[in-house]
Design an enzyme around this catalytic site. Structure first.
Site, PDB file in Angstrom:
ATOM      1  N   HIS A  43       0.842  -1.187   0.000  1.00  0.00           N
ATOM      2  CA  HIS A  43       0.000   0.000   0.000  1.00  0.00           C
ATOM      3  C   HIS A  43       0.882   1.243   0.000  1.00  0.00           C
ATOM      4  O   HIS A  43       1.840   1.340   0.774  1.00  0.00           O
ATOM      5  CB  HIS A  43      -0.922   0.001   1.223  1.00  0.00           C
ATOM      6  CG  HIS A  43      -2.045  -0.973   1.101  1.00  0.00           C
ATOM      7  ND1 HIS A  43      -1.846  -2.329   1.128  1.00  0.00           N
ATOM      8  CD2 HIS A  43      -3.377  -0.794   0.937  1.00  0.00           C
ATOM      9  CE1 HIS A  43      -3.009  -2.944   0.999  1.00  0.00           C
ATOM     10  NE2 HIS A  43      -3.957  -2.033   0.871  1.00  0.00           N
ATOM     11  N   ARG A  57      -5.224 -11.015  -4.879  1.00  0.00           N
ATOM     12  CA  ARG A  57      -6.446 -10.289  -4.542  1.00  0.00           C
ATOM     13  C   ARG A  57      -7.008  -9.650  -5.800  1.00  0.00           C
ATOM     14  O   ARG A  57      -6.287  -9.083  -6.605  1.00  0.00           O
ATOM     15  CB  ARG A  57      -6.181  -9.211  -3.490  1.00  0.00           C
ATOM     16  CG  ARG A  57      -7.482  -8.488  -3.070  1.00  0.00           C
ATOM     17  CD  ARG A  57      -7.277  -7.584  -1.871  1.00  0.00           C
ATOM     18  NE  ARG A  57      -6.653  -6.330  -2.199  1.00  0.00           N
ATOM     19  CZ  ARG A  57      -7.101  -5.130  -1.787  1.00  0.00           C
ATOM     20  NH1 ARG A  57      -8.191  -5.047  -1.037  1.00  0.00           N
ATOM     21  NH2 ARG A  57      -6.453  -4.035  -2.096  1.00  0.00           N
ATOM     22  N   GLU A 109     -15.994  -5.088   3.290  1.00  0.00           N
ATOM     23  CA  GLU A 109     -15.367  -3.782   3.470  1.00  0.00           C
ATOM     24  C   GLU A 109     -16.328  -2.661   3.864  1.00  0.00           C
ATOM     25  O   GLU A 109     -15.994  -1.858   4.727  1.00  0.00           O
ATOM     26  CB  GLU A 109     -14.640  -3.386   2.170  1.00  0.00           C
ATOM     27  CG  GLU A 109     -13.549  -4.377   1.783  1.00  0.00           C
ATOM     28  CD  GLU A 109     -12.841  -3.983   0.507  1.00  0.00           C
ATOM     29  OE1 GLU A 109     -11.947  -3.115   0.565  1.00  0.00           O
ATOM     30  OE2 GLU A 109     -13.175  -4.538  -0.548  1.00  0.00           O
ATOM     31  N   ASP A 134     -11.755   0.882   3.999  1.00  0.00           N
ATOM     32  CA  ASP A 134     -12.927   1.308   3.241  1.00  0.00           C
ATOM     33  C   ASP A 134     -14.162   1.437   4.122  1.00  0.00           C
ATOM     34  O   ASP A 134     -15.035   2.259   3.836  1.00  0.00           O
ATOM     35  CB  ASP A 134     -13.177   0.327   2.094  1.00  0.00           C
ATOM     36  CG  ASP A 134     -12.233   0.578   0.927  1.00  0.00           C
ATOM     37  OD1 ASP A 134     -12.404   1.596   0.230  1.00  0.00           O
ATOM     38  OD2 ASP A 134     -11.323  -0.228   0.718  1.00  0.00           O
ATOM     39  N   ARG A 160      -5.897  -3.963   8.353  1.00  0.00           N
ATOM     40  CA  ARG A 160      -5.717  -2.690   9.057  1.00  0.00           C
ATOM     41  C   ARG A 160      -4.628  -1.871   8.390  1.00  0.00           C
ATOM     42  O   ARG A 160      -3.627  -2.393   7.914  1.00  0.00           O
ATOM     43  CB  ARG A 160      -5.317  -2.952  10.513  1.00  0.00           C
ATOM     44  CG  ARG A 160      -6.409  -3.589  11.346  1.00  0.00           C
ATOM     45  CD  ARG A 160      -5.824  -4.280  12.572  1.00  0.00           C
ATOM     46  NE  ARG A 160      -4.985  -3.403  13.356  1.00  0.00           N
ATOM     47  CZ  ARG A 160      -5.419  -2.621  14.343  1.00  0.00           C
ATOM     48  NH1 ARG A 160      -6.706  -2.613  14.651  1.00  0.00           N
ATOM     49  NH2 ARG A 160      -4.597  -1.863  15.030  1.00  0.00           N
ATOM     50  N   ARG A 210      -9.387   6.066  -3.247  1.00  0.00           N
ATOM     51  CA  ARG A 210      -8.927   5.027  -2.329  1.00  0.00           C
ATOM     52  C   ARG A 210      -8.762   5.608  -0.923  1.00  0.00           C
ATOM     53  O   ARG A 210      -8.569   6.805  -0.742  1.00  0.00           O
ATOM     54  CB  ARG A 210      -7.607   4.430  -2.815  1.00  0.00           C
ATOM     55  CG  ARG A 210      -7.759   3.555  -4.042  1.00  0.00           C
ATOM     56  CD  ARG A 210      -6.478   2.822  -4.338  1.00  0.00           C
ATOM     57  NE  ARG A 210      -6.625   1.908  -5.451  1.00  0.00           N
ATOM     58  CZ  ARG A 210      -7.105   0.667  -5.344  1.00  0.00           C
ATOM     59  NH1 ARG A 210      -7.485   0.209  -4.173  1.00  0.00           N
ATOM     60  NH2 ARG A 210      -7.193  -0.101  -6.406  1.00  0.00           N
TER      61      ARG A 210
END
Length: 1129
Positions: free
Chosen positions: A157, A629, A751, A792, A830, A963
């Site tokens: 990320h 994913r 989410e 999210d 997280r 995002r």
């Protein structure tokens, strides 16, 4: 300031910060010296002036002299906003580096305090002692620890703004600071350390802090692998030693050799959700890269062990392995000699000279054979990151990979050698040792009680079994059963996998066994030495030489995979020439380990060799198993293309019942569904290619398939069907029978708020599906993993409502799983900041819903948190210990349910009220999007080059499309940190007005979940600054409606602070944590000027968007604020 995820507490008096302040002053003064020579005295004077104004303004504000503070702040702002760009850029860089050095000093101070205080209440030793004191039986404690399963998944990320080069330099400075603390340094040594610090800080200043190119997914994966190499590789065995010692102290038993209470996974190269840059080819490349790195790291350890294990005494098993290896080597050399002779007949001698490899090596020689020494570094040192295949040392993203001819040729050459020729090796009685002598295999040397037969001797208890006076280590190794194997050739060299696994499950010899061994008489010790003596031989080096040869072959095969030769890899599966699994690598290492114990070298066995064995089981041959994913809609679109082509209709148009029934029927058939010649879009083809790569790589390299935005049972069944189809395709291509047990576990990710609320119903429907339930039992041992999305959900409903929805979802999933007899493992997605579910690890795990942590826990660590928690070995080892003890306590002493029904009703009300208040601003206010765009640097963050994926899932000016990371990142930059607290004050104040204040205070005092939520929000409020936020509005927001909205938000902030203080009973934020408040106040004078400069640079950049220097200056301010806030997204 201390990060929101910090698990080190600063709860003592402020005087304890004095050493920290000294370290900050030291590093700051060294940076000052560097700046004077780098930027000149005139500009340095301005840096000092700005810093002095900021510090004075902050001190006056602390002393409640608001008027004087505002006056100085305005003078500083006026000076900064009138600076030229040539002055502003070095000033911003200097302030950013001051903050970076302060972070290093804070980390060093935490570690120093931990060493000085000695006892850590979160350590294994302290937690185990507490559990035993409270009545836990030692056997129960031992079982819980040895069966614990915690997996930390590193993700790419985009929240790490620091280049890896800067991270490395920061680690070097941290190591030097640790050396500087040593009280035994001489004056000369201390001066040397200071000079090294000067050099590192000067180099830090001269290094470009900006990424000039956006990283590719492969670059991100390399970054994750370097974290393993630089830190986790040392931290994991250190942590396991600490854990084993605590177990031995409190239960009398050590950790089994193959115990893996903590493992690691990765999303880097597998997370394709909204990232078109991650393709099937990327995943294939990253898996090969990871396995290459694993083989390379093991090679380094084996090389050191071959140098260390020079002894000639060994067990019969190891001796047989060595002799068989030598026979194989001789046969291999004969084959190579014959081939070379044949080649010589047709080759001119000069051509032979031309065949030399780089570094003067000739084909057939063994690289490194002449130099067995290995340079070992101290714990305080920091190694230069290893260069991976295909990596451009100059920092480029993609480099064509070429096979290293040196490595591949050497890999085919045997490394094992005895010091004398085989014919010269003699047995104890002087007779030649027959290479075909039948020696009992390792698996057969086990007595009925589970003890290796050669190790059953106990001083004073007579001879061994069957009349042999077998001298060795006495005692009983529990759980080691009779593993009798037929003694055929290669039996010792290739132990049965089950036998190897059982040996690994055995605990190392106990303290009593070690003492009995040390109490042997001289006669007994000499007798044992004679029994195992192999004069003139180096059997361990031979065995480890064979391990080295196979590791080099493994590395070479990964290089072939990096060339794209996937078919060749699959066709050669099961080869004896390379390692495909950790058990294959562990077999010879375990044989050497037990041989050393048998021959009196137990102390040696429990050193580097034990660490290597533990690494093998912890990291495996993949180092980091990869998750895949993808978003659920991509699978639905793929099935829709298939059903439409086959004439079944549109899959997307079917209702849920029809989807589930059709997929179930297809899963129950053996025939393929997808025609080979079916036309398809590039998007559909990419989805199918991903599943084909997954079928080829299998569970040895991949872990789970995560479905983001899961909403229905059909989302999971769709992935299972596509997995089945891929296995059939690959089986047809390779001519093999499809292995349907080699299936990735499918993990739905819930989410949004609605999806979290519906998660229990979705899983209940899935568990009641006839095919899925049978599949879960037969393939996954009745385990189901479910992932919960913190980021999210927070963006969708606000932090308070999201936290409560996550808590409720955990409880629902636990109840449904237990009622269906399914073992549930929750995967917590997280982020680093509180707005994305971040927080201290220990606090977060301890506040989970009761029953949701039963020895199993999976969690993501993202971006800057990976470096913060695992970038330095000693810090990483502490974090692993925190994970272990927190999960242990949550499993054995789970938090209680809310004590009163009214508490649940209060949380329901708080969730609804906060969600409504949050959404009324973020999604319903007509001017919010324009205000957000103007008042924050959100649109400029895309230029930062910190991640490979786009900032938005879809195009369009909507918070839904944005995002979670840039959403949080933008608000953190302005110091408003809106997503972490918006809606909280509205909800709390409403319940306080309704007369629920005393109930809320009781909830805070007695309910861990509620207390953790409130404490984290309080910490975020303390880090926010409305003065700075107001400055962004004043300068950057033009329209009156936007300015009005900003003013309303700052009033909501004030209301939230008041509400939090009423619930906690504090008169001010962080009243019970003065040290943390002090740390925040120490940092603010450096962050404030950067914020002011960012506001001015944003104003200029928006007026002149094509100016590259303004863009660069803006990126430097973003980096500096991120360093000061210790958080990005």
């Amino acid at each position: 300031m201390t990060d929101s995820t910090d698990d080190y507490n600063f709860q003592s008096s402020e005087i304890s910060l004095a050493p920290l302040i000294e370290d900050c002053n030291l590093l700051g003064s060294l940076l000052d010296d560097a700046l004077k020579s780098e930027v000149g005295t005139e500009l340095f004077s301005k840096v000092e002036r700005v810093r002095a104004l900021a510090q004075c303004a902050a001190q006056l504000a602390t002393k409640h002299d608001g008027g004087a503070s505002r006056m100085l702040s305005q003078r500083m702002a006026d000076e900064l906003m009138n600076m030229s760009l040539d002055e502003a850029m070095p000033l911003t860089r200097a302030l950013g580096h001051y903050l970076g050095l302060t972070s290093i000093a804070e980390l060093h101070h935490r570690l120093r305090r931990a060493r000085q205080e000695g006892k850590n209440p979160k350590s294994c030793d302290e937690v185990f002692e507490r559990l035993i004191t409270e009545g836990t039986h030692p056997d129960d404690l031992y079982h819980e620890v040895t069966h614990q399963s915690v997996e930390i998944v590193l993700t790419a990320h985009p929240t790490q703004v620091n280049r890896r080069t800067l991270q490395y330099k920061h680690s070097k400075i941290a190591a030097l600071l640790q050396q500087h603390d040593r009280p035994d340094l001489t004056a000369e040594e201390r001066d040397t350390v200071l000079q090294d610090l000067v050099r590192e800080i000067t180099a830090l200043w001269q290094t470009d802090e900006l990424r000039r190119e956006r990283p590719t997914p492969i670059d991100e994966a390399r970054g994750g692998l370097h974290v393993v190499e630089q830190s986790l590789w040392a931290a994991v065995p250190a942590f396991l030693r600490r854990l084993s010692a605590a177990l031995k102290k409190h239960t009398g038993r050590e950790l089994p050799l193959n115990a893996t209470p903590i493992k690691f996974g990765s999303w880097m190269g597998g997370d394709r959700d909204g990232n078109p840059n991650v393709t099937a080819k990327t995943t294939h490349h990253v898996v090969a890269l990871s396995r290459w790195m694993a083989a390379d790291l093991y090679l380094r350890e084996v090389d050191v062990l071959r140098f260390e294990l020079s002894m000639s005494n060994c067990s019969d098993t190891v001796w047989q392995m060595a002799t068989e290896i030598m026979e194989d080597n001789r046969a291999r050399e004969d084959t190579q000699d014959a081939a070379a002779q044949k080649l010589h007949m047709f080759t001119h001698p000069k051509d032979s000279e031309a065949s030399k490899l780089p570094d003067g090596m000739v084909l057939g020689t063994r690289p490194g054979a002449a130099d067995e020494s290995v340079a070992l570094t101290s714990e305080a040192s920091v190694q230069v990151p290893h260069e991976l295949p295909g990596q451009d040392p100059e920092g480029g993203s993609e480099v064509n990979f070429a096979v290293d001819e040196d490595s591949s040729s050497a890999a085919a050459t045997p490394r094992g050698d005895l010091s004398t020729s085989f014919s010269e090796q003699v047995s104890l009685d002087g007779q030649p040792h027959s290479p075909h002598a039948q020696v009992p295999a390792l698996g057969s040397q086990v007595a009925a009680d589970g003890t290796p037969a050669a190790m059953r001797w106990i001083p004073g208890e007579g001879s061994g079994a069957e009349g042999q006076s077998g001298v060795g280590l006495g005692g009983s190794w529990q759980d080691l059963q009779a593993l009798r194997q037929q003694s055929t050739r290669h039996n010792a060299l290739q132990m049965n996998t089950a036998a190897s696994a059982r040996l690994a499950e055995v605990e190392p010899p106990s303290g009593a066994e070690r003492r009995r061994f040390m109490s042997r008489t001289t006669t007994e010790a000499l007798k044992e030495a004679r029994q195992h003596q192999r004069k003139g031989a180096h059997p361990y080096r031979v065995v480890l030489g064979e391990v080295r040869r196979k590791l080099m072959n493994t590395r070479s095969r990964m290089e072939e995979m990096l060339q794209g030769n996937l078919d060749g890899i699959i066709a050669a599966e099961g080869s004896d020439e390379w390692y495909a699994s950790e058990e294959e690598l562990a077999q010879p290492l375990l044989a050497v380990y037990w041989s050393l114990w048998e021959c009196g070298g137990g102390t040696i066995a429990d050193g580097r060799l034990l660490d290597l064995i533990r690494r093998v089981y912890s990291f495996g041959m993949s180092l980091l198993k990869l998750d895949l994913r993808q978003e659920s809609t991509r699978h639905a679109e793929t099935l829709d293309a298939i059903t439409t082509y086959l004439g079944y209709g549109s899959y997307k148009a079917w209702d849920e019942d029809t989807k589930c029934e059709w997929i179930t029927r297809e899963l129950e058939t053996r025939r393929p569904l997808i025609p080979l010649n079916m036309p398809m879009t590039d998007e559909v083809r990419e989805v199918l290619d991903t599943f084909r790569v997954a079928a080829r790589l299998g569970t040895s390299s991949l872990a789970a398939y995560v479905i983001s935005m899961s909403r229905a049972a059909s989302d999971v069944l769709a992935v299972e069907l596509l997995q089945k189809e891929a296995r059939l395709m690959v089986a047809a291509e390779t001519g093999k029978v499809p292995d349907h047990t080699n299936s990735l576990r499918v993990v739905p990710l819930f989410e949004t708020l609605d999806d979290l609320d519906a998660s229990g119903e979705v899983m209940a429907r899935l568990f009641n599906n006839r095919w899925y339930r049978a599949h879960l039992r037969s393939v996954h041992d009745n385990h189901q993993e479910v992932m919960l999305g913190y980021s999210d959900s927070g963006k969708d409903a606000g932090r308070l409502a999201a936290n409560w929805a996550l808590y409720r979802a955990q409880g629902s999933l636990v109840r449904i799983s237990k009622s269906c007899g399914v073992k549930l493992n929750l995967f917590h997605g997280r982020g680093g900041t509180v707005g994305r579910g971040g927080g201290p690890t220990y606090l977060a795990i301890q506040s989970q819903a009761p029953g949701s942590v039963e020895g199993m826990f999976r969690i993501t660590e993202q971006g800057e948190m990976v470096q913060a928690k695992f970038g330095i070995p000693v810090v990483a080892a502490n974090q692993l210990e925190i994970y272990t003890t927190a999960v242990l306590l949550a499993s054995m002493k789970p938090p209680s349910n809310p004590r009163e029904e009214a508490w649940v009703a209060n949380m329901d009300a708080l969730g609804d009220l906060s969600c409504n208040a949050y959404r009324s601003i973020v999604f319903e206010h007509p001017h919010f999007i324009s205000y957000f765009t103007a008042a924050t640097p959100e649109s400029e963050l895309g230029n930062l080059n910190i991640g490979s994926r786009p900032a938005r899932r879809k195009t369009g000016a909507s918070v839904h499309n944005l995002r979670a990371i840039p959403w949080i990142f933008a608000w953190t930059q302005t110091r408003l940190i809106l997503p972490s607290w918006l809606g909280v004050g509205d909800a709390l104040n409403q319940l306080i007005r309704d007369g629920k204040k005393s109930e809320l205070q009781k909830m805070y005092e007695e309910w861990p979940f509620f207390a953790a939520t409130i404490d984290l929000i309080e910490m975020i409020l303390a880090k926010a600054d409305m003065r700075i936020s107001g400055l962004y509005d004043d300068v950057l927001v033009d329209d009156a409606q936007g300015k009005k909205l900003g003013s309303e938000l700052r009033q909501k902030f004030t209301d939230t602070v008041r509400a939090i203080c009423e619930v906690t009973g504090h008169s001010r934020l962080l009243e019970t944590n003065p040290s943390l408040r002090c740390l925040i106040e120490m940092r603010n004078p450096y962050i404030d000027p950067i914020n002011i400069l960012q506001v001015e640079i944003l104003r200029r950049a928006r007026a002149d968007p094509r100016n590259p220097r303004l863009r660069e200056a803006l990126l430097i301010t973003i980096n500096g604020i991120a360093a000061g806030m210790r958080n990005t997204g």
